[in-house]
Scaffold this motif. Structure first.
Motif, mmCIF file in Angstrom:
data_model
loop_
_atom_site.group_PDB
_atom_site.id
_atom_site.type_symbol
_atom_site.label_atom_id
_atom_site.label_comp_id
_atom_site.label_asym_id
_atom_site.label_seq_id
_atom_site.Cartn_x
_atom_site.Cartn_y
_atom_site.Cartn_z
ATOM 1 N N UNK A 92 -7.693 -137.986 18.593
ATOM 2 C CA UNK A 92 -6.716 -137.604 17.370
ATOM 3 C C UNK A 92 -5.815 -138.247 16.953
ATOM 4 N N UNK A 93 -4.688 -137.871 17.916
ATOM 5 C CA UNK A 93 -4.029 -138.422 17.903
ATOM 6 C C UNK A 93 -3.050 -139.287 18.225
ATOM 7 N N UNK A 94 -3.766 -139.789 18.926
ATOM 8 C CA UNK A 94 -3.565 -141.759 18.689
ATOM 9 C C UNK A 94 -4.617 -142.551 17.672
ATOM 10 N N UNK A 95 -5.179 -141.590 16.619
ATOM 11 C CA UNK A 95 -5.699 -141.651 15.464
ATOM 12 C C UNK A 95 -4.089 -141.935 13.977
ATOM 13 N N UNK A 96 -4.070 -141.092 15.384
ATOM 14 C CA UNK A 96 -2.441 -140.976 14.060
ATOM 15 C C UNK A 96 -1.482 -141.744 14.617
ATOM 16 N N UNK A 97 -1.678 -142.659 15.099
ATOM 17 C CA UNK A 97 -0.164 -143.037 15.364
ATOM 18 C C UNK A 97 -0.647 -144.677 14.079
ATOM 19 N N UNK A 98 0.908 -144.905 14.357
ATOM 20 C CA UNK A 98 0.500 -146.143 12.929
ATOM 21 C C UNK A 98 -0.062 -147.011 13.587
ATOM 22 N N UNK A 99 -0.567 -147.928 12.367
ATOM 23 C CA UNK A 99 -1.665 -148.740 12.899
ATOM 24 C C UNK A 99 -1.230 -150.323 13.685
ATOM 25 N N UNK A 100 -0.098 -150.231 13.075
ATOM 26 C CA UNK A 100 0.474 -151.352 13.316
ATOM 27 C C UNK A 100 0.687 -151.390 14.982
ATOM 28 N N UNK A 101 1.025 -150.417 15.571
ATOM 29 C CA UNK A 101 1.329 -150.101 16.904
ATOM 30 C C UNK A 101 0.258 -150.300 18.165
ATOM 31 N N UNK A 102 -0.880 -150.554 17.117
ATOM 32 C CA UNK A 102 -1.851 -151.469 18.462
ATOM 33 C C UNK A 102 -1.776 -152.597 18.630
ATOM 34 N N UNK A 103 -2.286 -153.028 20.220
ATOM 35 C CA UNK A 103 -1.819 -154.256 19.962
ATOM 36 C C UNK A 103 -2.851 -155.651 20.132
ATOM 37 N N UNK A 104 -4.378 -154.045 19.115
ATOM 38 C CA UNK A 104 -5.159 -155.692 19.381
ATOM 39 C C UNK A 104 -4.649 -156.224 17.802
#
Lengths: 333, 128
Positions: B73-85
């Protein structure tokens, strides 16, 4: 030179005796006196007579010279005597000898005697004033300069060595020519460098008192603009590819060759700080899955050559914080 | 097609550099998509460490599952643009999303253009 010096000494003794005599007698010696007087002075250098006496001597010699000039050269009235300047006081009346000489000159001239005499005396006075002015300006007093100089006497042995040195090419072991050190020449002089009065030839660099700091709260816009302008003007476009590359290297666009793989990486930590990270695990419980997990983390970090010690420690601390926050949750389990 | 794209490419407004440079400086990104890509890259860089740590908790067989769910849940809460994918390796000059060679970061058309004009060091037409 020694022979010349001895002769001068004799002459100087004679001249010293005859100094108080009148100027008329001196005139008979002819053109040699000025030159000889100069030599006398130089010869007397070593004998440090009191300053006053020297002054008098020089003044007397100068008077004689001036009288000579006046008698011989009718065209140049009141010409400036060459060489040493006189050290007379301002407002002091003209020397009676000079006056006598002037009157003699005036009498020899066909024109109005009194007028010429007065003119000559006026010129003399003016000349003395100018010399005084120059003196106050701080012109080099050659007397002072010369007083400290000594006539170097070469011993015969030294002379022979010098000549022989010039002729032969003496080689050292390395093949360099043998050179007598400059320091030895200096040390051979009896006097040292710092003894004696100052010559005041060189003006001391005046240490300007630091101006009171202008209270500048912040650089004004004009200052900024000026700075920008200066920077723009000085930054000329590169003339060739090399200069362009230099500019890029300075800016950081281009790497420095030969390429150093560890540029910007300044890890001063030893290897043991990278590998043995167990000491950072003190905040964690000693048993349980978390400990197991953290040990795995540490194992992984120790094998990582790309991170600095600081970064590794930051990782571990983050985990510590995270697990402390989740403590309540963990208690339930 | 690409040439047309080059011609009427939109200029995204960016901050002009304060210090005067004698060289040409590209003060705009090629288009807005490129701008967004740049933003994503920056965010991914910022959150990289956190994501790594949280993922380390998640992809774990030792820690209890409840903890891992919380981490999810925590990682999903991070902003979307922060994922490198979400980063797309676009062409640097034309912002073309496809046909980009990784080594040069250029799209195939631009690469070919430069290579033919002998502006690519060490690149030659293949012939064998």
């Amino acid at each position: 030179t020694s022979s010349v010096l001895s002769k001068d000494k004799d002459k100087s003794a004679a001249s010293k005796d005859s100094t108080p005599e009148g100027a008329a007698k001196r005139k008979e010696d002819g053109a040699e006196t000025p030159k000889q007087q100069l030599l006398d002075i130089i010869g007397n250098m070593k004998v440090e007579v009191s300053y006053r006496k020297k002054l008098q001597q020089l003044k007397a010699s100068e008077n004689k010279k001036q009288a000579m000039n006046k008698l011989e050269g009718l065209d140049n009235e009141g010409s400036v005597p060459q060489g040493i300047t006189e050290d007379t006081l301002r407002g002091k009346p003209l020397n009676p000898e000079l006056v006598k000489a002037a009157s003699a000159v005036a009498s020899s001239l066909p024109r109005n005697k009194k007028q010429t005499e007065s003119e000559l005396l006026a010129q003399l006075r003016r000349h003395e004033e100018t010399t005084d002015k120059q003196k106050k300006g701080g012109t080099v007093n050659i007397r002072n300069v010369i007083s400290e100089m000594t006539v170097k006497r070469q011993s015969l042995a030294q002379r022979g060595a010098r000549i022989s040195g010039r002729i032969s090419l003496q080689l050292d072991e390395d093949g360099h020519r043998i050179r007598r050190e400059r320091s030895s020449a200096l040390s051979m002089d009896s006097r040292s460098l710092k003894v004696g009065k100052r010559l005041n030839i060189f003006t001391k660099a005046s240490t300007e008192p630091e101006h009171a700091l202008k209270t500048v709260s912040s650089p004004t816009i004009w200052d900024l603009e000026f700075a920008k302008e200066v920077a723009a003007v000085t930054a000329q476009p590169p003339r060739n590819g090399f200069e362009e590359m230099i500019q890029w290297t300075k800016e950081g666009i281009l790497w420095e060759y030969p390429i150093d793989n560890e540029v910007g990486m300044e890890d001063d930590a030893e290897f043991h700080e990278h590998i043995f990270l167990e000491k950072h695990l003190k905040g964690f419980p000693k048993e349980g899955p978390i400990r197991h997990f953290m040990e795995l983390v540490i194992c992984g970090l120790s094998k990582n050559p790309y991170l600095s010690v600081k970064q590794k420690v930051e990782h571990i601390e983050w985990f510590q914080k995270y697990f402390e926050e989740k403590k309540e949750l963990l208690e339930e389990i | 097609m690409a040439a047309a794209a080059l011609c009427w490419a939109l200029r995204a407004a960016r901050q002009v550099l304060p210090s005067p440079c004698p060289r040409q400086v590209r003060s705009y990104y090629v288009d807005w998509r490129m701008l967004r890509d740049v933003k994503r890259r920056k965010m991914a860089y910022e959150y990289a460490d956190e994501r790594l740590r949280i993922n380390a908790i998640r992809k774990n067989s030792i820690l209890p599952k409840e903890l891992q769910e919380v981490a999810d849940k925590e990682i999903a809460a991070l902003p979307r643009d922060s994922c490198p994918v979400r980063i797309r390796n676009r062409c640097v000059l034309t912002s073309r999303p496809r046909g980009v060679k990784r080594r040069w970061r250029l799209s195939r058309i631009v690469f070919r253009h430069f290579a033919d004009h002998a502006e690519m060091s060490g690149v030659q037409r293949a012939m064998w």
